[in-house]
Design an enzyme around this catalytic site. Structure first.
Site, PDB file in Angstrom:
ATOM      1  CG  HIS A  49      54.280 -41.111  13.072  1.00 16.36           C
ATOM      2  ND1 HIS A  49      54.629 -41.968  12.057  1.00 16.36           N
ATOM      3  CD2 HIS A  49      55.289 -40.198  13.147  1.00 16.36           C
ATOM      4  CE1 HIS A  49      55.761 -41.578  11.525  1.00 16.36           C
ATOM      5  NE2 HIS A  49      56.198 -40.513  12.174  1.00 16.36           N
ATOM      6  CD  GLU A  50      49.503 -47.247  11.933  1.00 15.21           C
ATOM      7  OE1 GLU A  50      49.143 -47.004  13.106  1.00 15.21           O
ATOM      8  OE2 GLU A  50      49.678 -48.405  11.511  1.00 15.21           O
ATOM      9  CG  HIS A  83      57.832 -44.118  14.444  1.00 17.41           C
ATOM     10  ND1 HIS A  83      57.167 -42.948  14.690  1.00 17.41           N
ATOM     11  CD2 HIS A  83      59.112 -43.778  14.145  1.00 17.41           C
ATOM     12  CE1 HIS A  83      58.000 -41.929  14.550  1.00 17.41           C
ATOM     13  NE2 HIS A  83      59.187 -42.399  14.209  1.00 17.41           N
ATOM     14  CD  GLN A  94      67.550 -41.534   9.162  1.00 15.44           C
ATOM     15  OE1 GLN A  94      67.858 -40.567   9.832  1.00 15.44           O
ATOM     16  NE2 GLN A  94      66.493 -42.268   9.431  1.00 15.44           N
ATOM     17  CG  ASN A 112      55.889 -37.157  18.853  1.00 12.38           C
ATOM     18  OD1 ASN A 112      55.711 -36.499  17.848  1.00 12.38           O
ATOM     19  ND2 ASN A 112      54.999 -37.214  19.799  1.00 12.38           N
ATOM     20  CD  GLN A 132      69.384 -37.700  14.440  1.00 15.72           C
ATOM     21  OE1 GLN A 132      69.788 -38.754  14.913  1.00 15.72           O
ATOM     22  NE2 GLN A 132      68.390 -37.661  13.572  1.00 15.72           N
ATOM     23  CG  LEU A 189      51.651 -40.899   8.747  1.00 17.28           C
ATOM     24  CD1 LEU A 189      51.220 -42.066   9.642  1.00 17.28           C
ATOM     25  CD2 LEU A 189      50.676 -39.736   8.896  1.00 17.28           C
ATOM     26  NE  ARG A 247      62.082 -32.053  12.840  1.00 18.28           N
ATOM     27  CZ  ARG A 247      63.104 -32.900  12.696  1.00 18.28           C
ATOM     28  NH1 ARG A 247      63.065 -33.833  11.776  1.00 18.28           N
ATOM     29  NH2 ARG A 247      64.158 -32.816  13.501  1.00 18.28           N
ATOM     30  CG  MET A 265      65.210 -39.574  16.808  1.00 20.89           C
ATOM     31  SD  MET A 265      66.108 -38.044  16.542  1.00 20.89           S
ATOM     32  CE  MET A 265      64.941 -37.138  15.548  1.00 20.89           C
TER      33      MET A 265
HETATM   34  O1  PAF Z   1      65.004 -41.360  11.655  1.00 18.36           O
HETATM   35  C1  PAF Z   1      65.181 -41.140  12.872  1.00 18.36           C
HETATM   36  O2  PAF Z   1      64.249 -41.122  13.662  1.00 18.36           O
HETATM   37  C2  PAF Z   1      66.590 -40.880  13.380  1.00 18.36           C
HETATM   38  O3  PAF Z   1      67.335 -40.180  12.457  1.00 18.36           O
HETATM   39  C3  PAF Z   1      67.315 -42.167  13.823  1.00 18.36           C
HETATM   40  C4  PAF Z   1      67.531 -43.118  12.655  1.00 18.36           C
HETATM   41  C5  PAF Z   1      66.515 -42.862  14.910  1.00 18.36           C
HETATM   42  C6  PAF Z   1      68.694 -41.810  14.388  1.00 18.36           C
HETATM   43  O4  PAF Z   1      68.601 -40.964  15.470  1.00 18.36           O
END
Ligand code: PAF
Length: 281
Positions: free
Chosen positions: A34-35, A37, A154, A32, A61, A185, A188, A30
């Site tokens: 950070h390390e 990702h 998730q 923004n 979501q 990390l 939020r 989504m």
């Molecule tokens: O983990 C997330 O950033 C979100 O839930 C995802 C998997 C990109 C779905 O919107």
């Protein structure tokens, strides 16, 4: 690195990779970034020829009163970070592009494993994740998709979805990336005040203490209760402190591997974390 904002554009950009049977890796985000990702992208680069990262703040979501409107949208900064780690294509569609064309009459709901933990306090959240991830999988058609283990529930939901619906890709879970002080990390974390940021690593410290206490033979119920009490003492409002089997089923036997889960609010920021405990006794 290319940035595509339409499904058509992405499909065209991926066509050469598909015809030459290149391995496509996909990191849904989504933004923004950070390390954490960037670690997912690096993991994707290791085994895939082409890496696609989606940046899409998925409205369905988020529940009422959650942070959909204030969620940081930082595409320029994200693009620079992604270029540095060798991302090939950013897919950054609008809400209109993802949901605007036709009214959506299909819902996707993974049962049982979404009933508790975050599913209980965020009703509908995992349905929203399941829908967007399925749409993104169909749009990108990757060979591999990468998700962080910080969002453990998730990840379990997505693995189940892929298995149940025979989605032809492999899901790879990537370990949590932590700040030097142990805080997992998360985009939020940027909401935390200076004071809250100092208190935030307590979650991980307590999880590690819990691991040690369990190793010394303390009762699980007592260990979980202690985490809750100590978090409350430093100013958290605890949502849950729970233990589950790695497949999220309730614990039947206490001498098996388990995962400790915490969700708690500091001010208005909801933090989650987890720790996998491998029993060697
Ligand atoms: O983990 C997330 O950033 C979100 O839930 C995802 C998997 C990109 C779905 O919107």
């Amino acid at each position: 690195m290319k940035t595509e904002t339409t499904i058509q554009g992405l499909t065209a950009s991926l066509a050469p990779a598909r015809t030459t049977k290149k391995l496509i890796g996909f990191v849904p985000t989504m933004g923004n970034l950070h390390e954490g990702h960037l670690t997912l992208v690096r993991a994707a680069k290791k085994i895939c020829d082409v890496v696609v990262v989606s940046i899409f703040v998925n409205p369905i979501q988020f529940g009422a009163g959650e942070d959909f409107d204030s969620y940081p949208r930082t595409l320029e900064q994200d693009s620079r970070l992604l270029a540095d780690v060798g991302c090939d294509i950013i897919f950054a569609p609008s809400v209109e592009q993802m949901y605007g064309k036709h009214p959506r009459l299909t819902n996707i709901s993974v049962s049982q494993i979404t009933n508790d933990l975050c599913g209980e306090s965020r009703p509908g959240h995992f349905d929203g994740v399941a829908v967007v991830v399925t749409k993104l999988f169909n749009i990108v058609q990757p060979d591999y998709a990468f998700f962080g283990q910080k969002d453990y529930q998730q990840l379990a939901v997505i693995r189940q979805l892929v298995q149940d619906l025979n989605i032809p890709l492999e899901v790879i879970g990537v370990p949590i990336v932590r700040a030097a002080d142990g805080l997992a990390l998360s985009s939020r974390n940027g909401y935390l005040s200076e004071e809250e940021r100092i208190a935030a690593p307590t979650i991980y410290q307590l999880l590690k203490q819990a691991e040690a206490a369990l190793g010394e033979g303390q009762a699980l119920s007592q260990v979980l209760a202690n985490i809750s009490i100590e978090l409350t003492q430093v100013g958290f409002v605890v949502d849950y402190v729970e233990a589950r089997q790695p497949n999220l089923q309730p614990i039947e036997q206490f001498d098996r591997d388990l995962v400790l889960f915490v969700a708690a609010k500091l001010g208005s920021t909801r933090l989650i974390d987890n720790l996998q405990i491998d029993f060697k006794i």
